[in-house]
Enzyme design. Structure first.
Site, PDB file in Angstrom:
ATOM      1  N   SER A  87       4.280 -39.446 -12.654  1.00  0.00           N
ATOM      2  CA  SER A  87       3.130 -39.089 -11.829  1.00  0.00           C
ATOM      3  C   SER A  87       2.067 -40.164 -11.905  1.00  0.00           C
ATOM      4  O   SER A  87       1.896 -40.811 -12.945  1.00  0.00           O
ATOM      5  CB  SER A  87       2.548 -37.755 -12.304  1.00  0.00           C
ATOM      6  OG  SER A  87       1.262 -37.526 -11.754  1.00  0.00           O
ATOM      7  N   ALA A 143      -7.948 -26.822  -7.775  1.00  0.00           N
ATOM      8  CA  ALA A 143      -8.961 -26.420  -6.803  1.00  0.00           C
ATOM      9  C   ALA A 143      -8.561 -25.176  -6.019  1.00  0.00           C
ATOM     10  O   ALA A 143      -9.279 -24.769  -5.108  1.00  0.00           O
ATOM     11  CB  ALA A 143      -9.239 -27.570  -5.836  1.00  0.00           C
ATOM     12  N   ASP A 197       1.790 -19.967  -0.490  1.00  0.00           N
ATOM     13  CA  ASP A 197       1.518 -21.394  -0.638  1.00  0.00           C
ATOM     14  C   ASP A 197       2.700 -22.232  -0.171  1.00  0.00           C
ATOM     15  O   ASP A 197       2.544 -23.221   0.553  1.00  0.00           O
ATOM     16  CB  ASP A 197       1.209 -21.714  -2.097  1.00  0.00           C
ATOM     17  CG  ASP A 197       0.019 -20.941  -2.625  1.00  0.00           C
ATOM     18  OD1 ASP A 197      -0.711 -20.334  -1.817  1.00  0.00           O
ATOM     19  OD2 ASP A 197      -0.179 -20.936  -3.857  1.00  0.00           O
ATOM     20  N   TYR A 249      -3.995 -13.474 -13.144  1.00  0.00           N
ATOM     21  CA  TYR A 249      -3.296 -13.274 -11.871  1.00  0.00           C
ATOM     22  C   TYR A 249      -2.170 -12.263 -12.056  1.00  0.00           C
ATOM     23  O   TYR A 249      -2.033 -11.305 -11.279  1.00  0.00           O
ATOM     24  CB  TYR A 249      -2.751 -14.616 -11.389  1.00  0.00           C
ATOM     25  CG  TYR A 249      -2.206 -14.631  -9.977  1.00  0.00           C
ATOM     26  CD1 TYR A 249      -2.938 -15.200  -8.942  1.00  0.00           C
ATOM     27  CD2 TYR A 249      -0.944 -14.109  -9.676  1.00  0.00           C
ATOM     28  CE1 TYR A 249      -2.435 -15.243  -7.646  1.00  0.00           C
ATOM     29  CE2 TYR A 249      -0.447 -14.145  -8.391  1.00  0.00           C
ATOM     30  CZ  TYR A 249      -1.191 -14.719  -7.386  1.00  0.00           C
ATOM     31  OH  TYR A 249      -0.677 -14.749  -6.111  1.00  0.00           O
TER      32      TYR A 249
END
Length: 406
Positions: A87, A143, A197, A249
């Site tokens: 990454s 975010a 998503d 969640y």
């Protein structure tokens, strides 16, 4: 990232990369790490949800758009069954392993979202061989804009094309890739999210919002032209810590599932008489959660209807009501989100709400075209007054799905 002058501190803007810039970044990282050329570069977008929060795992409706901000993956096959991942966030720490060894509990951190896709595809009968991949992303991290789904979906379309799986060419195949990416997030990464998503990242269309019905995973493309209505969608990344695998969640999902069992329904989407359902629930927390889900599904329907009728300027009150429901009944906002929403409204936003799973992350505000800088200034000033970390901003435009870019 660009900045705008402010008396106290600069307003920060998260810029989206072009295809060329994102592809070049990922390809260069690939060359530096593996000493060879990638076979291609693929990209998948983050998303912002216009309305319909915490409905996707309740059989409900949601209405996201794909962002212009994307995760880029340069990839090439290997013939030895090995796998390499690197990454741009930690180029000095590449991961190496074997595709056959990847499974729930065998990898950790960001690697779960990338390597886990190979495992999930194999579980669905779409086995792939070895690969090396390099990841570069402009999707803001933490975010609530689905940086994890963007990573999963970019790897999914890359492996699909590299190994000739044949799933990326139509919506039915992309729906199958969505399922693999959901399994990656749920079972390998351990985040009990729904499927909004991944659907947004793989099945959206340029210039449209994606009306997703999670009962049957069907989608309807809703034309979404804010510029034509003289409007913009301002996204406010509060920089408040955001994580979907810290238990909060999953706890809300479990509460909803427990309430559905008490009510004798498969999902809360099947609740048609809300007062009767609330009366049948003896637990106050369950009542609040159910009230949010049922009313939020109705708000998605109303929002989509207004947009289809060319009345997007009329959706502000729905956004406001959604935020209040998420604050009071679902209890997933935080001080930063509440301040962002209040400051945006005070600065002239037609409506504002938190977006994503909550517990931090981002808010959105529907504002007049050209007013995003002024509204951002007002939000940044409110954050400075509260001594919060400085927020970051972007203007969201309904963008296209995951695809090859080089």
């Amino acid at each position: 990232m660009s900045t705008v002058a402010h008396p106290d501190r600069p307003v920060r803007w998260a810029e989206a990369w072009s295809d060329e810039e994102g592809a070049a970044r990922a390809a260069e990282l690939f060359r530096r790490t593996y000493g060879r050329e990638p076979e291609g570069v693929w990209a998948a977008p983050g998303r912002v949800n216009l309305i319909g929060e915490h409905t996707d795992y309740n059989g409900g409706l949601c209405l996201p758009i794909a962002l212009p901000h994307r995760t880029f993956v340069a990839l090439a096959r290997r013939d030895d069954g090995g796998a390499g991942l690197v990454s741009d966030l930690a180029p000095e720490r590449p991961w190496r392993g074997r595709v056959a060894d990847v499974a729930p509990g065998t990898v950790e951190g960001w690697v779960t979202y990338a390597a886990g896709v190979a495992w999930a595809l194999a579980e669905d009968g779409l086995a792939v061989g070895g690969f090396d991949a390099a990841v570069a992303s402009c999707v803001p991290l933490g975010a609530g804009l689905s940086s994890s789904a963007a990573l999963e979906c970019s790897v999914a379309v890359a492996l699909d094309e590299a190994y000739g799986l044949g799933q990326g060419g139509d919506d039915a195949g992309r729906s199958r890739l969505v399922t693999a990416c959901i399994r990656t997030e749920n079972e390998v990464a351990g985040a009990a999210t729904g499927g909004m998503d991944q659907a947004a990242s793989l099945r959206s269309q340029q210039g449209h919002a994606l009306l997703l019905d999670t009962r049957d995973d069907s989608v309807t493309q809703v034309p979404f032209d804010l510029a034509g209505a003289g409007l913009e969608l301002l996204v406010i990344d509060t920089k408040a810590p955001h994580s979907l695998n810290d238990g909060q969640y999953a706890a809300r999902r479990a509460t909803c599932e427990a309430a559905a069992r008490v009510l004798g329904v498969g999902t809360l989407r099947e609740v048609t008489d809300l007062p009767a359902a609330l009366a049948a629930l003896g637990d106050e927390e369950q009542r609040r959660r159910v009230r949010h889900v049922v009313t939020e599904i109705a708000r998605v329907e109303d929002f989509a209807a207004e947009v289809r009728a060319g009345q997007v300027r009329q959706v502000g009150h729905l956004m406001d009501a959604s935020h209040e429901s998420l604050r009071v009944d679902y209890e997933v906002t935080c001080p930063e989100l509440d301040v962002a929403v209040a400051a945006a409204r005070a600065a002239g936003a037609l409506g504002a709400r938190m977006t994503g799973g909550g517990f931090g992350g981002s808010a959105i505000a529907l504002v007049e075209a050209g007013s995003s800088p002024a509204v951002a200034e007002a939000v940044a000033a409110a954050f400075a007054e509260q001594r919060f970390a400085a927020p970051e901003f972007l203007v969201a435009v309904a963008s296209g799905p995951a695809r090859r870019v080089s």
